[in-house]
Design a protein around this motif. Structure first.
Motif, PDB file in Angstrom:
ATOM      1  N   GLN A 125      -1.111   4.729   0.619  1.00 27.91           N
ATOM      2  CA  GLN A 125      -0.489   4.566  -0.686  1.00 27.91           C
ATOM      3  C   GLN A 125      -0.740   5.800  -1.537  1.00 27.91           C
ATOM      4  O   GLN A 125      -1.815   6.402  -1.496  1.00 27.91           O
TER       5      GLN A 125
ATOM      6  N   LEU B  52      -8.970  -4.926  -1.890  1.00 29.62           N
ATOM      7  CA  LEU B  52      -8.142  -3.739  -2.034  1.00 29.62           C
ATOM      8  C   LEU B  52      -7.210  -3.894  -3.228  1.00 29.62           C
ATOM      9  O   LEU B  52      -6.559  -4.927  -3.399  1.00 29.62           O
TER      10      LEU B  52
ATOM     11  N   GLY C   8      -4.640   4.238   4.652  1.00 29.45           N
ATOM     12  CA  GLY C   8      -3.904   4.323   5.904  1.00 29.45           C
ATOM     13  C   GLY C   8      -4.650   5.045   7.010  1.00 29.45           C
ATOM     14  O   GLY C   8      -4.031   5.640   7.895  1.00 29.45           O
TER      15      GLY C   8
ATOM     16  N   THR D 237      -8.857   0.742  -6.005  1.00 27.21           N
ATOM     17  CA  THR D 237      -8.637   1.288  -4.671  1.00 27.21           C
ATOM     18  C   THR D 237      -7.169   1.214  -4.246  1.00 27.21           C
ATOM     19  O   THR D 237      -6.407   0.354  -4.705  1.00 27.21           O
ATOM     20  N   TYR D 238      -6.803   2.129  -3.346  1.00 25.59           N
ATOM     21  CA  TYR D 238      -5.475   2.211  -2.750  1.00 25.59           C
ATOM     22  C   TYR D 238      -5.664   2.341  -1.236  1.00 25.59           C
ATOM     23  O   TYR D 238      -6.616   2.968  -0.776  1.00 25.59           O
ATOM     24  N   ASP D 239      -4.743   1.775  -0.465  1.00 22.19           N
ATOM     25  CA  ASP D 239      -4.847   1.855   0.992  1.00 22.19           C
ATOM     26  C   ASP D 239      -4.692   3.305   1.439  1.00 22.19           C
ATOM     27  O   ASP D 239      -3.686   3.956   1.149  1.00 22.19           O
TER      28      ASP D 239
ATOM     29  N   HIS E  94     -14.757   4.192   3.147  1.00 22.53           N
ATOM     30  CA  HIS E  94     -14.472   3.508   4.408  1.00 22.53           C
ATOM     31  C   HIS E  94     -15.689   3.582   5.321  1.00 22.53           C
ATOM     32  O   HIS E  94     -16.709   4.189   4.974  1.00 22.53           O
TER      33      HIS E  94
ATOM     34  N   THR F  55     -14.331  -2.326   0.320  1.00 23.86           N
ATOM     35  CA  THR F  55     -13.437  -3.424   0.687  1.00 23.86           C
ATOM     36  C   THR F  55     -14.129  -4.381   1.652  1.00 23.86           C
ATOM     37  O   THR F  55     -15.019  -3.988   2.407  1.00 23.86           O
TER      38      THR F  55
ATOM     39  N   ARG G  18      -1.229   0.560   8.189  1.00 21.47           N
ATOM     40  CA  ARG G  18      -0.257   0.706   7.104  1.00 21.47           C
ATOM     41  C   ARG G  18      -0.206   2.147   6.605  1.00 21.47           C
ATOM     42  O   ARG G  18      -1.186   2.885   6.696  1.00 21.47           O
TER      43      ARG G  18
ATOM     44  N   SER H 218      -9.858   1.214   4.914  1.00 18.46           N
ATOM     45  CA  SER H 218     -10.057   2.541   4.304  1.00 18.46           C
ATOM     46  C   SER H 218      -9.302   2.657   2.986  1.00 18.46           C
ATOM     47  O   SER H 218      -8.211   2.119   2.817  1.00 18.46           O
ATOM     48  N   THR H 219      -9.901   3.385   2.039  1.00 18.72           N
ATOM     49  CA  THR H 219      -9.330   3.489   0.702  1.00 18.72           C
ATOM     50  C   THR H 219      -9.379   4.904   0.159  1.00 18.72           C
ATOM     51  O   THR H 219     -10.244   5.704   0.507  1.00 18.72           O
TER      52      THR H 219
END
Length: 278
Positions: A201, A148, A166, A162-164, A61, A85, A198, A171-172
């Motif tokens: 994840q 993403l 939050g 990648t995963y969120d 990020h 991202t 969000r 950001s990942t």
């Protein structure tokens, strides 16, 4: 796969993790170490490996303690792609430009005090910025936006997904796959249930995990508790006619008409878009 921790180990800034696999070398993040001026400059101005030997950077990020030494890496010879991202690309355009501007202004400030430093017996040699705005512009050309959740092949036998996280926009967390190993990596991980951002994840199963753990030894109280505490402070201060100052590390809007002088955590003025290859 060989993994070496060069930053954000026993400290909370300067995230930089060195992955060697398939005869190639990669970085997970390339952040600035943030501390006292002299120590920070010494740690940030040299890399413990040849920058030109790094084949690619995978960036979690945009915050400066994760992305802020990318221009330094480029200045020292890194020519590979920087995968992240699209939202992080956009944020980095402004934030790295601002960081370079601040590096230049900080060097100017120190150099104006050379006579004073000499008078008190300190080193009065001229100081150069860690990197310049021109270094930042060259860095922008190396960003590659990866949506993403997309599984990206970085090289033969090396993939990441990648995963969120939050944490902030773009950001990942991620899973890096190489040599039959699934390596989980997070930059910073946000809290669930926050407004606007969000929820983070969860990663799929991995063999090893590198995890941000700044608050890993405590439990956060519910958000309502923080709101009640703030309301109490505001009420008590207002009742006695006081003033409230709220410092914040925040990604927020800025003018598109020039470099920002106040903070290296700013939102993009997208005038810099021509420097980026998508």
């Amino acid at each position: 796969m060989k993994l070496t921790f060069w930053g954000a180990s026993k400290t909370v800034t300067g995230s930089m993790h060195h992955v060697e696999t398939g005869g190639r070398q990669y970085l997970l993040d390339c952040g600035l170490y943030q501390g006292r001026r002299q120590e920070a400059f010494a740690r940030n101005s040299e890399f413990p490996f040849p920058a030109s030997a790094i084949d690619a950077v995978i960036l979690s990020h945009a915050h400066i303690d994760h992305s802020g030494n990318l221009p330094g890496l480029v200045k020292h010879g890194f020519q590979g792609p920087i995968y992240t991202t699209p939202a992080t690309v956009d944020l980095c355009l402004a934030m790295l430009a601002d960081s370079a501007f601040l590096q230049e202004k900080d060097a100017e400030f120190v150099n104006r005090r050379r006579e004073h430093r000499k008078a008190i017996g300190r080193d009065d040699k001229p100081v150069a910025p860690l990197y310049t705005q021109e270094d930042a512009k060259r860095t922008f050309q190396q960003f590659r936006g990866v949506p993403l959740g997309e599984k990206k092949q970085v090289a033969d036998g090396l993939f990441y997904t990648t995963y969120d996280a939050g944490h902030i926009l773009g950001s990942t967390s991620m899973i890096v796959e190489a040599d039959g190993i699934r390596l989980g990596f997070s930059g910073d991980v946000g809290r669930p249930g926050l407004p606007i951002i969000r929820d983070p994840q969860s990663l799929d199963p991995v063999d090893y995990l590198i995890l941000e753990s700044t608050y890993g030894d405590r439990l956060h109280k519910p958000l309502g508790h923080a709101a009640d505490t703030l309301a109490d402070v505001v009420s008590r201060t207002a009742a006695r006619g006081g003033k409230i100052i709220v410092p914040a590390f925040a990604v927020g809007p800025r003018s598109a008409t020039g470099p920002a002088a106040a903070s290296a955590h700013r939102c993009p003025a997208l005038a810099l878009d021509p420097y980026v290859r998508r």
